[in-house]
Design a protein around this motif. Structure first.
Motif, PDB file in Angstrom:
ATOM      1  N   LEU A 368       0.832  -1.208   0.000  1.00 19.70           N
ATOM      2  CA  LEU A 368       0.000   0.000   0.000  1.00 19.70           C
ATOM      3  C   LEU A 368       0.868   1.260   0.000  1.00 19.70           C
ATOM      4  O   LEU A 368       0.585   2.215  -0.728  1.00 19.70           O
ATOM      5  N   LYS A 369       1.904   1.270   0.814  1.00 24.69           N
ATOM      6  CA  LYS A 369       2.811   2.422   0.846  1.00 24.69           C
ATOM      7  C   LYS A 369       3.366   2.719  -0.539  1.00 24.69           C
ATOM      8  O   LYS A 369       3.256   3.835  -1.069  1.00 24.69           O
ATOM      9  N   PHE A 370       3.990   1.703  -1.126  1.00 22.16           N
ATOM     10  CA  PHE A 370       4.759   1.931  -2.349  1.00 22.16           C
ATOM     11  C   PHE A 370       3.867   2.108  -3.573  1.00 22.16           C
ATOM     12  O   PHE A 370       4.193   2.893  -4.472  1.00 22.16           O
ATOM     13  N   SER A 371       2.745   1.406  -3.636  1.00 24.39           N
ATOM     14  CA  SER A 371       1.860   1.560  -4.795  1.00 24.39           C
ATOM     15  C   SER A 371       1.174   2.922  -4.782  1.00 24.39           C
ATOM     16  O   SER A 371       1.036   3.566  -5.819  1.00 24.39           O
ATOM     17  N   ARG A 372       0.751   3.363  -3.604  1.00 23.12           N
ATOM     18  CA  ARG A 372       0.107   4.682  -3.534  1.00 23.12           C
ATOM     19  C   ARG A 372       1.108   5.793  -3.822  1.00 23.12           C
ATOM     20  O   ARG A 372       0.770   6.773  -4.488  1.00 23.12           O
ATOM     21  N   ALA A 373       2.315   5.644  -3.303  1.00 22.18           N
ATOM     22  CA  ALA A 373       3.334   6.664  -3.579  1.00 22.18           C
ATOM     23  C   ALA A 373       3.642   6.726  -5.070  1.00 22.18           C
ATOM     24  O   ALA A 373       3.868   7.814  -5.622  1.00 22.18           O
ATOM     25  N   ALA A 374       3.618   5.566  -5.740  1.00 22.09           N
ATOM     26  CA  ALA A 374       3.961   5.525  -7.167  1.00 22.09           C
ATOM     27  C   ALA A 374       2.946   6.296  -8.010  1.00 22.09           C
ATOM     28  O   ALA A 374       3.327   7.000  -8.945  1.00 22.09           O
ATOM     29  N   HIS A 375       1.646   6.158  -7.693  1.00 26.15           N
ATOM     30  CA  HIS A 375       0.667   6.905  -8.500  1.00 26.15           C
ATOM     31  C   HIS A 375       0.107   8.121  -7.767  1.00 26.15           C
ATOM     32  O   HIS A 375      -0.881   8.714  -8.195  1.00 26.15           O
ATOM     33  N   LYS A 376       0.764   8.464  -6.638  1.00 28.49           N
ATOM     34  CA  LYS A 376       0.490   9.722  -5.931  1.00 28.49           C
ATOM     35  C   LYS A 376      -0.990   9.907  -5.593  1.00 28.49           C
ATOM     36  O   LYS A 376      -1.576  10.967  -5.836  1.00 28.49           O
ATOM     37  N   SER A 377      -1.569   8.866  -5.023  1.00 27.67           N
ATOM     38  CA  SER A 377      -2.976   8.950  -4.653  1.00 27.67           C
ATOM     39  C   SER A 377      -3.311   7.866  -3.636  1.00 27.67           C
ATOM     40  O   SER A 377      -2.778   6.759  -3.691  1.00 27.67           O
TER      41      SER A 377
END
Length: 478
Positions: A368-377
């Motif tokens: 969750l941390k890294f996927s959300r940071a990747a698409h900035k949402s």
């Protein structure tokens, strides 16, 4: 049971019937807590109670069992259908997920070490694991009778999201099992994963995309993960009695959220899990024990709350229901349906639920941390899976199962330890219940007033300190 009755008022108008004979899937309405409670009240809640939900030695009603198992098989066939022509995990979805974790270098090792060489083998084992849990069987039996479709209709987008969720289940299972099974060593995989995730957490900007509740959840998982890593690296494990407060706090955080959403039935199920945690000295007849190492060579930890297998059955169903409040809940289901979590306690030892569960949840939180940071949402890409009717129905079954579980615990204490101990047990429960009822009313009041999330977290922090002590609450707040 059916769930065709509509909520009172005009915010849930009856939609037209689908050609399948069921009312069509309702778009997620983001009901208020009050409206969810109205929906729950409007649904037929006369569920067939069964001791089988709290005692695996008792069989479910044959009609319920047949309907539930048929529903499991139907879901499995739908899942396998989206992999038509490709029955392996060496697929682009795996590469994407490994990239999110920055574990692309482990691709071949993961594929070679996993016992699952085909999608069918994994899906079949998940289906078998679900069938071993009588609560999930009854949940699916009740859902199959519901007059509404509870999942989105078939589409190319839905098929793709199912594929991704299944591959994610494979990845979480394989990484978790590798960490569980590896021998004690200073350079163990668990330590490498923990250190890599800690570094990436410092490097990527993930905090803006975690709400206050999710940020609060992290310490209660990262704390035991750090302990498990130390044991895996060779630190001595000390067997001692505890209060089960860390597990209870972790559950409290979720039932707080359930209550704020208006999912009172599922919150009630979580409450019974919170009241019967692990770590406590063995009580004759309850099959519980203090935490111990299950395997001296791997430092796998065995946790036994009262009636550990049935407790894990209830936890699994309760937490799946909680996870179904997320827009992309198939991805949340992966951490609970990975066979290392779903079936190890069923097939190896009933105390082996929480250990792989914590490892898989830790990995999911990093995802969750890294996927959300990747698409900035904080909002996931993709379709809306949520069904408020499904959440409410599932919670009602969980509440019934929790009531059966609590009755069995109390009956056993009375039979094995006498009425005096039963009275003491009831008094302890009453003390906590009084605190919780006051705090539950506070939650409902603050939700109705629309308090900000930050204020709600402060409220929960106070609850944790009140029920479990200021020192531990402060430690987890970090």
């Amino acid at each position: 049971m059916g769930c065709a009755a509509s909520c009172s008022g005009d915010h849930l108008p009856p939609p037209p019937r689908a050609t399948t004979g069921k009312l069509p899937f309702e778009l997620f309405r983001n009901l208020s807590a009050h409206e969810r409670r109205e929906l729950s009240d409007s649904m037929d809640t006369v569920l067939p109670s069964s001791p089988a939900l709290a005692d695996c030695a008792v069989k479910l009603d044959s009609t319920i069992e047949a309907a539930g198992q048929q529903a499991v098989d139907a879901v499995a066939q739908v899942v396998l259908g989206v992999f038509a022509g490709c029955d392996q995990f060496s697929v682009p979805e795996l590469d994407t997920l490994l990239g999110i974790f920055d574990l692309a270098a482990m691709r071949e090792e993961i594929l070679s070490k996993s016992e699952y060489k085909s999608v069918k083998a994994l899906v079949n084992d998940v289906a078998k694991g679900v069938k071993q849990n009588p609560i999930l069987v009854q949940v699916l039996a009740e859902m199959s009778k519901c007059e509404h479709q509870l999942v989105p209709p078939q589409s190319r987008e839905r098929d793709q999201e199912i594929r991704t969720a299944v591959v994610y289940t494979f990845l979480l299972h394989t990484l978790t099992k590798m960490m569980v099974d590896e021998p004690i060593a200073a350079d163990c995989l668990m330590r490498k994963v923990l250190e890599k995730c800690n570094r990436r957490s410092e490097e990527v900007d993930w905090k803006p995309y975690f709400n206050p509740f999710e940020r609060m959840k992290l310490p209660s998982i990262e704390f035991p993960m750090g302990n498990y890593t130390r044991y895996k690296c060779g630190d001595a494990y000390v067997v001692e009695e505890g209060s089960g407060a860390l597990l209870a706090i972790n559950i409290l955080e979720a039932i707080y959220q359930d209550t704020r959403l208006g999912d009172d039935a599922n919150a009630a199920a979580g409450y019974e899990l919170m009241m019967e945690p692990n770590e406590r000295t063995h009580i004759p007849g309850l099959e519980n024990d203090v935490n111990r190492l299950f395997n001296e060579k791997t430092a796998a930890v065995c946790n036994k709350p009262p009636f550990p297998r049935e407790w894990a059955n209830l936890y699994s169903s309760w937490n799946l229901c909680f996870g179904s409040n997320y827009k992309d809940y198939p991805m949340y289901f992966a951490k609970l349906l990975a066979p290392v979590v779903l079936t190890t306690y069923q097939n190896v030892d009933p105390g082996l639920y929480l250990y792989p569960r914590v490892l898989a949840l830790y990995l999911h939180l990093q995802y969750l941390k890294f996927s959300r940071a990747a698409h900035k949402s904080a909002e996931p890409n993709g379709m809306e899976w949520r069904s408020e009717r499904m959440v409410v129905l599932w919670g009602l079954v969980n509440q019934m199962a929790a009531q059966e579980f609590q009755r069995r615990v109390r009956k056993t204490i009375k039979e094995r330890r006498g009425e005096g101990q039963e009275v003491a047990y009831a008094a302890e429960r009453l003390s906590v219940r009084m605190h919780w009822e006051v705090l539950r009313r506070m939650i409902n009041t603050s939700t109705a007033l629309g308090d900000a999330a930050e204020e709600a977290v402060e409220e929960l922090d106070m609850i944790r300190a009140k029920l479990f002590g200021r020192e531990l609450a402060t430690l987890l707040r970090g």
